[in-house]
Write a protein that holds these residues in place. Structure first.
Motif, PDB file in Angstrom:
ATOM      1  N   HIS A  95      10.780  17.756 -69.550  1.00  0.00           N
ATOM      2  CA  HIS A  95      10.235  16.759 -68.640  1.00  0.00           C
ATOM      3  C   HIS A  95       9.096  15.958 -69.275  1.00  0.00           C
ATOM      4  O   HIS A  95       8.180  15.516 -68.582  1.00  0.00           O
ATOM      5  CB  HIS A  95       9.762  17.391 -67.322  1.00  0.00           C
ATOM      6  CG  HIS A  95      10.902  17.860 -66.444  1.00  0.00           C
ATOM      7  ND1 HIS A  95      11.778  18.852 -66.829  1.00  0.00           N
ATOM      8  CD2 HIS A  95      11.300  17.481 -65.204  1.00  0.00           C
ATOM      9  CE1 HIS A  95      12.663  19.068 -65.867  1.00  0.00           C
ATOM     10  NE2 HIS A  95      12.392  18.244 -64.866  1.00  0.00           N
ATOM     11  N   ARG A 158      15.996   8.436 -55.747  1.00  0.00           N
ATOM     12  CA  ARG A 158      15.688   9.850 -55.918  1.00  0.00           C
ATOM     13  C   ARG A 158      15.547  10.247 -57.385  1.00  0.00           C
ATOM     14  O   ARG A 158      15.298  11.411 -57.681  1.00  0.00           O
ATOM     15  CB  ARG A 158      16.696  10.736 -55.179  1.00  0.00           C
ATOM     16  CG  ARG A 158      18.126  10.664 -55.637  1.00  0.00           C
ATOM     17  CD  ARG A 158      18.966  11.591 -54.789  1.00  0.00           C
ATOM     18  NE  ARG A 158      20.349  11.653 -55.268  1.00  0.00           N
ATOM     19  CZ  ARG A 158      21.185  12.642 -55.000  1.00  0.00           C
ATOM     20  NH1 ARG A 158      20.772  13.660 -54.266  1.00  0.00           N
ATOM     21  NH2 ARG A 158      22.418  12.630 -55.442  1.00  0.00           N
ATOM     22  N   CYS A 163       8.324  10.917 -54.301  1.00  0.00           N
ATOM     23  CA  CYS A 163       8.741  11.855 -53.251  1.00  0.00           C
ATOM     24  C   CYS A 163       7.969  11.602 -51.958  1.00  0.00           C
ATOM     25  O   CYS A 163       8.419  11.974 -50.872  1.00  0.00           O
ATOM     26  CB  CYS A 163       8.506  13.289 -53.707  1.00  0.00           C
ATOM     27  SG  CYS A 163       9.410  13.768 -55.190  1.00  0.00           S
ATOM     28  N   TRP A 449      19.340  19.298 -59.868  1.00  0.00           N
ATOM     29  CA  TRP A 449      17.960  18.821 -60.039  1.00  0.00           C
ATOM     30  C   TRP A 449      17.477  18.118 -58.775  1.00  0.00           C
ATOM     31  O   TRP A 449      16.322  18.265 -58.362  1.00  0.00           O
ATOM     32  CB  TRP A 449      17.857  17.885 -61.238  1.00  0.00           C
ATOM     33  CG  TRP A 449      16.451  17.486 -61.574  1.00  0.00           C
ATOM     34  CD1 TRP A 449      15.544  18.197 -62.313  1.00  0.00           C
ATOM     35  CD2 TRP A 449      15.767  16.274 -61.189  1.00  0.00           C
ATOM     36  NE1 TRP A 449      14.348  17.507 -62.414  1.00  0.00           N
ATOM     37  CE2 TRP A 449      14.459  16.326 -61.735  1.00  0.00           C
ATOM     38  CE3 TRP A 449      16.131  15.157 -60.447  1.00  0.00           C
ATOM     39  CZ2 TRP A 449      13.531  15.309 -61.555  1.00  0.00           C
ATOM     40  CZ3 TRP A 449      15.205  14.147 -60.272  1.00  0.00           C
ATOM     41  CH2 TRP A 449      13.927  14.223 -60.815  1.00  0.00           C
ATOM     42  N   ARG A 453      14.320  18.938 -56.445  1.00  0.00           N
ATOM     43  CA  ARG A 453      13.367  17.874 -56.087  1.00  0.00           C
ATOM     44  C   ARG A 453      13.155  17.825 -54.580  1.00  0.00           C
ATOM     45  O   ARG A 453      12.025  17.690 -54.100  1.00  0.00           O
ATOM     46  CB  ARG A 453      13.883  16.525 -56.598  1.00  0.00           C
ATOM     47  CG  ARG A 453      12.916  15.358 -56.418  1.00  0.00           C
ATOM     48  CD  ARG A 453      13.579  14.080 -56.917  1.00  0.00           C
ATOM     49  NE  ARG A 453      12.630  13.002 -57.143  1.00  0.00           N
ATOM     50  CZ  ARG A 453      12.301  12.072 -56.254  1.00  0.00           C
ATOM     51  NH1 ARG A 453      12.837  12.096 -55.046  1.00  0.00           N
ATOM     52  NH2 ARG A 453      11.438  11.114 -56.558  1.00  0.00           N
ATOM     53  N   GLN A 456      10.992  20.529 -53.589  1.00  0.00           N
ATOM     54  CA  GLN A 456       9.655  20.436 -54.198  1.00  0.00           C
ATOM     55  C   GLN A 456       9.194  21.795 -54.723  1.00  0.00           C
ATOM     56  O   GLN A 456       8.096  22.271 -54.401  1.00  0.00           O
ATOM     57  CB  GLN A 456       8.647  19.880 -53.196  1.00  0.00           C
ATOM     58  CG  GLN A 456       8.828  18.388 -52.884  1.00  0.00           C
ATOM     59  CD  GLN A 456       8.382  17.505 -54.045  1.00  0.00           C
ATOM     60  OE1 GLN A 456       7.196  17.261 -54.241  1.00  0.00           O
ATOM     61  NE2 GLN A 456       9.343  17.017 -54.812  1.00  0.00           N
ATOM     62  N   MET A 477       5.638  21.486 -61.997  1.00  0.00           N
ATOM     63  CA  MET A 477       6.138  20.229 -61.452  1.00  0.00           C
ATOM     64  C   MET A 477       5.086  19.534 -60.597  1.00  0.00           C
ATOM     65  O   MET A 477       4.315  20.181 -59.884  1.00  0.00           O
ATOM     66  CB  MET A 477       7.394  20.483 -60.627  1.00  0.00           C
ATOM     67  CG  MET A 477       8.534  21.105 -61.431  1.00  0.00           C
ATOM     68  SD  MET A 477       9.044  20.112 -62.860  1.00  0.00           S
ATOM     69  CE  MET A 477       9.739  18.665 -62.017  1.00  0.00           C
ATOM     70  N   GLU A 479       4.110  15.117 -59.051  1.00  0.00           N
ATOM     71  CA  GLU A 479       4.654  13.796 -58.747  1.00  0.00           C
ATOM     72  C   GLU A 479       5.194  13.101 -59.984  1.00  0.00           C
ATOM     73  O   GLU A 479       6.266  12.485 -59.960  1.00  0.00           O
ATOM     74  CB  GLU A 479       3.556  12.935 -58.094  1.00  0.00           C
ATOM     75  CG  GLU A 479       3.955  11.491 -57.809  1.00  0.00           C
ATOM     76  CD  GLU A 479       4.844  11.337 -56.587  1.00  0.00           C
ATOM     77  OE1 GLU A 479       5.384  10.237 -56.392  1.00  0.00           O
ATOM     78  OE2 GLU A 479       5.004  12.327 -55.847  1.00  0.00           O
ATOM     79  N   LYS A 481       6.342  14.414 -62.729  1.00  0.00           N
ATOM     80  CA  LYS A 481       7.536  15.075 -63.258  1.00  0.00           C
ATOM     81  C   LYS A 481       8.768  14.745 -62.400  1.00  0.00           C
ATOM     82  O   LYS A 481       9.878  14.599 -62.909  1.00  0.00           O
ATOM     83  CB  LYS A 481       7.319  16.587 -63.295  1.00  0.00           C
ATOM     84  CG  LYS A 481       6.274  17.065 -64.302  1.00  0.00           C
ATOM     85  CD  LYS A 481       6.793  16.959 -65.731  1.00  0.00           C
ATOM     86  CE  LYS A 481       5.954  17.777 -66.714  1.00  0.00           C
ATOM     87  NZ  LYS A 481       4.562  17.347 -66.800  1.00  0.00           N
ATOM     88  N   TRP A 482       8.551  14.649 -61.078  1.00  0.00           N
ATOM     89  CA  TRP A 482       9.682  14.385 -60.194  1.00  0.00           C
ATOM     90  C   TRP A 482      10.118  12.925 -60.218  1.00  0.00           C
ATOM     91  O   TRP A 482      11.253  12.618 -59.855  1.00  0.00           O
ATOM     92  CB  TRP A 482       9.342  14.785 -58.757  1.00  0.00           C
ATOM     93  CG  TRP A 482       9.231  16.245 -58.492  1.00  0.00           C
ATOM     94  CD1 TRP A 482       8.159  16.897 -57.947  1.00  0.00           C
ATOM     95  CD2 TRP A 482      10.215  17.259 -58.730  1.00  0.00           C
ATOM     96  NE1 TRP A 482       8.417  18.246 -57.840  1.00  0.00           N
ATOM     97  CE2 TRP A 482       9.677  18.500 -58.314  1.00  0.00           C
ATOM     98  CE3 TRP A 482      11.504  17.244 -59.264  1.00  0.00           C
ATOM     99  CZ2 TRP A 482      10.384  19.692 -58.402  1.00  0.00           C
ATOM    100  CZ3 TRP A 482      12.207  18.450 -59.361  1.00  0.00           C
ATOM    101  CH2 TRP A 482      11.647  19.641 -58.935  1.00  0.00           C
ATOM    102  N   SER A 483       9.247  12.013 -60.610  1.00  0.00           N
ATOM    103  CA  SER A 483       9.576  10.580 -60.637  1.00  0.00           C
ATOM    104  C   SER A 483       9.752  10.141 -62.083  1.00  0.00           C
ATOM    105  O   SER A 483       8.799  10.132 -62.856  1.00  0.00           O
ATOM    106  CB  SER A 483       8.467   9.759 -59.966  1.00  0.00           C
ATOM    107  OG  SER A 483       8.314  10.151 -58.609  1.00  0.00           O
TER     108      SER A 483
END
Length: 499
Positions: A95, A158, A163, A449, A453, A456, A477, A479, A481-483
């Motif tokens: 990531h 997504r 998120c 994944w 996500r 969370q 993880m 914000e 990493k998730w975006s």
């Protein structure tokens, strides 16, 4: 005029006499969206098939996109692992989104995704201003376009959006042209996705009769209404509505997701295997380079999936392998035999030496009869291509969403699903059980994944070989990493360089 009529009759005769595959082959090509197309139904349909060609491109669902998402989810490991031959994929899996490999891959998906959206908007613009002979399937054309537009925006949202519903989402582009579309918040994007999907749902109601089980044969005189599982159809829209509501998770959304999932499952148009079909051979043939014949709610026809996938999964060195070769094994034999274990196996090659050299491989999507022509008994069942939405997702969604309100119904849907995979039924289930089955089911399809996500999870365990090589056991993880990173080029023409 006589010449035109003769040509049309000859085309229809050729179609009737030719095979289904021949007809589908004629659609498997890209099409530049030119003004001259939009003068008759043939031109509109040619442009529509061009949309599906783009969705099935190697950068999107033809190969790379699901593989990238599975790498992020730590499903995969690199064969003969070393940082020298990894091609930068170790940074992707960790990531480290700003690495050269990551930004290149993410940028390619973003660019092609918005090209698809632009092409959709071009078709809609021409349909909205249509001034030629009335189109019999105007509702289907518009419904499919709106469904595809919503689908592509939701996928980009997504991946690249926040998120947090109140923070930056993505640009929701619903007009064709060169102007810059402002970013919407994530909440605004959800509203726009749902608006397009709800309109598509109304326009595609004809699919209640067109998409049947058993499937109808090709209608040579009305080609566009054939192979509806290869189009953005009514049930694909229902499945997307269920996905979107479950992902957004505002008050009432879980109930909406449950409603649409039930409509699909209870329609019996996409049956899970039962009886003699619940066996190892079926699980080799049902997904190997083919749109799952029964379980496929929506897939993309591609005449050749093998060439796009073999470099990812079949090279002697550097291809992706399963991070957990034993993910389908049960500790207790009394629980049954999970036939999905055939999705990770030693391929039957032309010689035993080649098979031994390759070892355990991800064979779920590989056409075994193309890999080795002697594997005739393992030829796929269904049309060549890539699955986008399959019905197991909806069974598992129902098991998850009903587990507290209607536990008996949740258990029923869960048991129907695991029975179809060769496992014995359970007397009770937990959300962890559902999650485990989703993890097992969606290897190589790029969906897990997104499940992580949505939940969370605070951290993701790094794939063991990579963890040992890098000394990093878990990824914390947040914000960022998730975006995934939006390409810098997206901000070049914005006045302040921001969104």
């Amino acid at each position: 005029m006589k010449i035109i009529k003769v040509n049309i009759l000859l085309c229809l005769l050729a179609l009737v006499l030719g095979s289904c595959e021949d007809f589908l082959e004629s659609r498997d090509k890209g099409q530049v969206l030119e003004e001259k197309l939009f003068v008759n139904k043939e031109g509109v349909e040619e442009a529509m098939y061009g949309l599906y060609y783009t969705i099935g491109a190697g950068e999107l669902w033809g190969a790379q996109l699901p593989t990238i998402m599975d790498a992020l989810a730590q499903y995969l490991t690199l064969g003969t692992y070393s940082t020298e031959n990894s091609g930068g994929f170790e940074e992707l899996m960790l990531h480290n989104h700003e690495s050269e490999r990551s930004t290149t891959l993410f940028g390619g998906i973003w660019t092609l995704g918005y090209k698809l959206i632009s092409d959709v908007n071009k078709i809609l613009e021409n349909l909205d201003s249509w001034g030629y002979k009335p189109l019999k399937h105007m509702d289907l054309y518009r419904g499919e376009c709106l469904g595809i537009r919503a689908f592509m925006h939701f996928e980009l949202l997504r991946m690249y959006g926040s998120c947090n519903l109140s923070k930056r989402g993505i640009p929701y582009v619903n007009n064709y042209g060169m102007w810059v579309t402002p970013f919407s918040t994530t909440r605004e994007c959800y509203d726009k996705v749902l608006k397009d999907l709800n309109e598509a749902h109304t326009l595609l109601l004809e699919d209640e009769n067109l998409l049947t089980y058993p499937r109808k044969p090709v209608n040579a005189y009305d080609q566009f209404t054939s192979y509806r599982e290869l189009h953005m159809n009514l049930y694909a829209v229902k499945a997307l509505l269920a996905r979107v509501y479950l992902t957004r998770n505002e008050p009432g959304d879980v109930d909406s997701a449950t409603m649409y999932a039930r409509q699909i499952v209870d329609s019996k148009k996409f049956p899970l295997p039962t009886g003699a079909n619940v066996g190892p051979d079926h699980f080799i043939r049902m997904m190997s380079g083919t749109v799952a014949q029964d379980e496929g709610i929506w897939g993309i026809y591609k005449s050749d999936t093998y060439s796009a996938l073999q470099s990812l999964f079949l090279l002697e060195k550097g291809s992706f392998l399963a991070a957990d070769e034993k993910m389908y094994e049960e500790l207790d034999p009394a629980r049954g035999t999970d036939h999905r274990s055939n999705w990770i196996r030693v391929p039957s090659a032309s010689t035993p030496e080649v098979s031994e050299k390759l070892g355990m491989r991800l064979m779920k999507l590989i056409n075994a009869s193309v890999f080795n022509t002697a594997n005739k008994e393992q030829a796929p069942i269904g049309y060549s291509g890539s699955n986008i939405i399959r019905v197991p997702e909806l069974y598992l969604m129902l098991a998850e969403t009903l587990i507290e309100k209607e536990p008996t119904e949740a258990l029923r849907y869960y048991n129907e699903f695991i029975s179809s995979r060769g496992l014995n039924t359970e007397e009770s289930i937990t959300k962890e059980d559902v999650d485990k089955q989703f993890w097992r089911e969606y290897l190589q399809e790029g969906q897990y994944w997104f499940r992580l996500r949505r939940r969370q999870v605070p951290e993701i365990e790094v794939e063991p070989a990579l963890a040992n090589a890098k000394g990093i056991k878990t990824i914390q993880m947040d914000e960022n990493k998730w975006s995934l990173p939006i390409p810098d080029s997206e901000f070049e023409f914005r006045e302040d360089g921001s969104y």
